[in-house]
Design a protein around this motif. Structure first.
Motif, PDB file in Angstrom:
ATOM      1  N   LYS A 148      -5.353 -15.263 -34.214  1.00  0.00           N
ATOM      2  CA  LYS A 148      -6.196 -15.214 -33.010  1.00  0.00           C
ATOM      3  C   LYS A 148      -6.079 -13.870 -32.311  1.00  0.00           C
ATOM      4  O   LYS A 148      -7.077 -13.314 -31.857  1.00  0.00           O
ATOM      5  N   ARG A 149      -4.871 -13.360 -32.201  1.00  0.00           N
ATOM      6  CA  ARG A 149      -4.677 -12.064 -31.543  1.00  0.00           C
ATOM      7  C   ARG A 149      -5.310 -10.950 -32.366  1.00  0.00           C
ATOM      8  O   ARG A 149      -5.963 -10.062 -31.813  1.00  0.00           O
ATOM      9  N   ALA A 150      -5.141 -10.982 -33.688  1.00  0.00           N
ATOM     10  CA  ALA A 150      -5.746  -9.944 -34.548  1.00  0.00           C
ATOM     11  C   ALA A 150      -7.258  -9.951 -34.413  1.00  0.00           C
ATOM     12  O   ALA A 150      -7.882  -8.893 -34.292  1.00  0.00           O
ATOM     13  N   GLU A 151      -7.852 -11.141 -34.405  1.00  0.00           N
ATOM     14  CA  GLU A 151      -9.309 -11.235 -34.270  1.00  0.00           C
ATOM     15  C   GLU A 151      -9.763 -10.729 -32.900  1.00  0.00           C
ATOM     16  O   GLU A 151     -10.695  -9.921 -32.812  1.00  0.00           O
ATOM     17  N   ALA A 152      -9.112 -11.195 -31.848  1.00  0.00           N
ATOM     18  CA  ALA A 152      -9.512 -10.794 -30.487  1.00  0.00           C
ATOM     19  C   ALA A 152      -9.359  -9.291 -30.286  1.00  0.00           C
ATOM     20  O   ALA A 152     -10.249  -8.640 -29.719  1.00  0.00           O
ATOM     21  N   LEU A 153      -8.245  -8.728 -30.741  1.00  0.00           N
ATOM     22  CA  LEU A 153      -8.018  -7.285 -30.571  1.00  0.00           C
ATOM     23  C   LEU A 153      -9.010  -6.456 -31.389  1.00  0.00           C
ATOM     24  O   LEU A 153      -9.458  -5.396 -30.942  1.00  0.00           O
ATOM     25  N   THR A 154      -9.344  -6.928 -32.568  1.00  0.00           N
ATOM     26  CA  THR A 154     -10.318  -6.216 -33.398  1.00  0.00           C
ATOM     27  C   THR A 154     -11.690  -6.243 -32.737  1.00  0.00           C
ATOM     28  O   THR A 154     -12.371  -5.214 -32.659  1.00  0.00           O
ATOM     29  N   ARG A 155     -12.094  -7.390 -32.228  1.00  0.00           N
ATOM     30  CA  ARG A 155     -13.388  -7.489 -31.541  1.00  0.00           C
ATOM     31  C   ARG A 155     -13.414  -6.579 -30.305  1.00  0.00           C
ATOM     32  O   ARG A 155     -14.393  -5.873 -30.069  1.00  0.00           O
ATOM     33  N   GLU A 156     -12.337  -6.582 -29.547  1.00  0.00           N
ATOM     34  CA  GLU A 156     -12.246  -5.720 -28.357  1.00  0.00           C
ATOM     35  C   GLU A 156     -12.332  -4.247 -28.752  1.00  0.00           C
ATOM     36  O   GLU A 156     -13.015  -3.447 -28.101  1.00  0.00           O
ATOM     37  N   HIS A 157     -11.663  -3.893 -29.829  1.00  0.00           N
ATOM     38  CA  HIS A 157     -11.669  -2.515 -30.337  1.00  0.00           C
ATOM     39  C   HIS A 157     -13.087  -2.080 -30.722  1.00  0.00           C
ATOM     40  O   HIS A 157     -13.539  -0.996 -30.342  1.00  0.00           O
TER      41      HIS A 157
END
Length: 176
Positions: free
Chosen positions: A143-152
Motif C-alpha cells: 500500500k505504501r509503495a503504491e501510494a508513494l509511486t502515485r504521489e511521485h
C-alpha cells in the motif's frame, strides 16, 4: 518507429517534425504512467529479489551523492541516476508484459523527466520520494509503495505542467 508512436509527425515540405503535446496528451500519458508504475511498484514489493533491492539501494546512493552536490551536479548524471532507479523498480516487478508496455512509453517519459528534474529543489523532492518508494519495497509494504509511486508521478505531472504552460496544479486536477 517514432512516427508510429506519435513522437514525430510527417509534414509536407518539412519532413519529420518532433510532435508537441497538448495538455490533454500530457494528462493522458501521465495517467497511464501512474497506473502502470503503481502496479509495477506493488509487484516489486511482492517479487523483488534481495539482489534487486540491493541494486535499488546502490542507485539511491548515487542519487544521494548527486543531490548532495546541489547546483554542481551534472543534470545528465542526475537524470541517469533517477532513470536507473525507476527502471530498477519496474524490472523488479517481474511482469514482462507490463515492462513491455511501460517501455513503449519510454521515449515520451524521458522527454518529460528531463524537464521535471531540471532544478535542484525538484531533485531533492524526487530523492525523498524515491527513498520512500525504496523503503516501502524493502519493507514489503504494498500500500505504501503504491501510494508513494502515485504521489511521485502526480508531482512529476504538476512540475511538468508548471514548467511549460504556467498552469496551476488545480488546473491539472480539477476537484482535487
Amino acid at each position: 518507429k517514432l512516427e508510429t508512436e506519435g513522437l514525430v509527425e510527417h509534414q509536407p515540405r518539412r519532413g519529420a517534425v518532433v510532435k508537441t503535446f497538448s495538455e490533454e496528451d500530457i494528462l493522458e500519458i501521465y495517467t497511464l504512467r501512474e497506473a502502470m508504475e503503481a502496479l509495477a511498484a506493488v509487484q516489486a514489493v511482492r517479487r523483488a529479489t534481495q539482489e534487486e533491492i540491493l541494486n535499488l539501494e546502490k542507485a539511491m546512493n548515487e542519487i544521494d551523492r548527486l543531490c548532495d552536490l546541489g547546483n554542481e551536479a551534472d543534470a545528465r548524471e542526475v537524470f541517469e541516476a533517477n532513470r536507473i532507479f525507476s527502471e530498477g523498480v519496474i524490472t523488479a516487478c517481474h511482469m514482462p508484459r507490463l515492462i513491455q508496455v511501460i517501455n513503449t512509453y519510454k521515449d515520451y517519459l524521458e522527454r518529460f523527466r528531463r524537464v521535471t528534474l531540471a532544478g535542484p529543489s525538484r531533485r531533492e523532492l524526487v530523492r525523498r520520494e524515491h527513498r520512500g518508494i525504496l523503503e516501502a519495497i524493502r519493507d514489503r509494504d504494498e500500500k505504501r509503495a503504491e501510494a508513494l509511486t502515485r504521489e511521485h508521478i502526480r508531482g512529476a505531472l504538476e512540475a511538468y505542467l508548471r514548467s511549460f504552460s504556467g498552469h496551476r496544479s488545480r488546473q491539472a486536477h480539477p476537484g482535487r
